[in-house]
Design an enzyme around this catalytic site. Sequence first.
Site, PDB file in Angstrom:
ATOM      1  CD  GLU A  49      20.521  52.099  68.104  1.00  0.00           C
ATOM      2  OE1 GLU A  49      21.576  52.976  68.544  1.00  0.00           O
ATOM      3  OE2 GLU A  49      20.610  52.185  67.006  1.00  0.00           O
ATOM      4  CB  CYS A  72      22.244  58.727  66.422  1.00  0.00           C
ATOM      5  SG  CYS A  72      20.628  58.350  66.114  1.00  0.00           S
ATOM      6  CD1 TRP A 167      41.207  31.679  35.031  1.00  0.00           C
ATOM      7  CD2 TRP A 167      41.188  33.823  35.961  1.00  0.00           C
ATOM      8  NE1 TRP A 167      40.030  32.230  34.655  1.00  0.00           N
ATOM      9  CE2 TRP A 167      40.081  33.785  35.408  1.00  0.00           C
ATOM     10  CE3 TRP A 167      41.276  34.871  36.807  1.00  0.00           C
ATOM     11  CZ2 TRP A 167      39.216  34.508  35.102  1.00  0.00           C
ATOM     12  CZ3 TRP A 167      40.554  35.858  36.584  1.00  0.00           C
ATOM     13  CH2 TRP A 167      39.432  35.838  35.988  1.00  0.00           C
ATOM     14  NE  ARG A 181      36.272  42.391  42.024  1.00  0.00           N
ATOM     15  CZ  ARG A 181      36.015  42.290  40.764  1.00  0.00           C
ATOM     16  NH1 ARG A 181      34.773  41.778  40.200  1.00  0.00           N
ATOM     17  NH2 ARG A 181      36.969  42.259  39.969  1.00  0.00           N
ATOM     18  CB  THR A 193      43.352  46.833  34.989  1.00  0.00           C
ATOM     19  OG1 THR A 193      44.581  46.793  35.619  1.00  0.00           O
ATOM     20  CG2 THR A 193      42.594  45.716  35.421  1.00  0.00           C
ATOM     21  CG  ASP A 197      42.286  42.031  32.930  1.00  0.00           C
ATOM     22  OD1 ASP A 197      43.137  41.720  32.161  1.00  0.00           O
ATOM     23  OD2 ASP A 197      42.704  42.156  34.295  1.00  0.00           O
ATOM     24  N   GLY A 288      51.204  50.947  42.779  1.00  0.00           N
ATOM     25  CA  GLY A 288      52.251  51.438  43.231  1.00  0.00           C
ATOM     26  C   GLY A 288      52.283  52.926  43.351  1.00  0.00           C
TER      27      GLY A 288
END
Length: 352
Positions: A49, A72, A167, A181, A193, A197, A288
């Site tokens: 604003e 606000c 890939w 991301r 991972t 990687d 999981g």
Amino acid sequence: MNKDFMLYAIDMAKQYLPSPNPRVGCVIVKDDNIIGFGAHIKAGEAHAEVNAVNSCTESTKGADVYVTLEPCSHFGKTPPCADMLCKLGIKNVYIGMKDPDEKVSGKGIEKLKAAGINVVVGICEEECREMNKGYIKHRTTGLPYIVLKSAMTLDGKIATRSGDSKWITSAEALSFSHKQRKESDAIMVGGNTEKEDNPTLTARCETVTYPNRIVLTSRKINKNANIFTVPGKVFICSLLGDFKEEKENNGICEIVHVTAKNLVDLLKYFASCGIMRLLVEGGGTLVGSFLKEKLGDELMLYYGAKIIGDAGAVCGISNISVDKLSDAINVEIVDIIKFRKDFVVKAKPIFK
């Protein structure tokens, strides 16, 4: 009232990620013409604003304000926007959604009404809520909004039995995942991972940005790992006992070692650090584990046009024991995004 002005405000707000503050856009209109506009760019800096008022090309007297979130009403790092609007001769204020933060919720609206301003709430509310879903969950539950992401073959594998995974999906899908991301405050991977990687966990779009990087592991990480070679903050976390936090700096990034009792406590800690949008990138055991604990607001499942067909290959989602189909986790398919060679299924898990 013209919804197009609110949609314009939403588009402006989406350009910035001022966590832990919400995304907010504001447009000021007079005689059906835009005379000022602005967005909240960074936490601690001027709100949307204020930026809109400061950009005005003429007097705001008799003007209409379109703002994506309730102004606000309290003093934080900046003065109350509702108070400012009350002094400007504004005729109408159109608000996308009520602020879920208890410090604001409804109070800003009441201030505007008390000043004789006509207030309408709920203009393009669905779009405003979608844009700020991380902020909404953060303020109402004390937890981040959690997106569980996995890239797998058509038969649900993320790597061959030898660990080869590059890939599975196309460059087009990879580009899309980096935009995801960029929309996140933090990216989490598991220790396996990180080891296999050696990712940097940056967002590489038009420019490179550096979300918070999180590794959940019980082992030590090589000090030369790629996650330590770019700016930003790295959290090395384990679920091994009572809460403990230790910080260090390697001259490139800040490294925070955190121990917590369980995932929920760890997520509450992240939320206290201002992380509102958490992207969990796997592998299968980590994704999981979140689902097993009934944690996860959204699934983003990337499917490459490949089939491995090997029971020994690595599953995209694992660590969940289901004997009966009636015990399986159901999901609601929200969208299917198609690329030339692969596609993404966006879904919401339904926990019993």
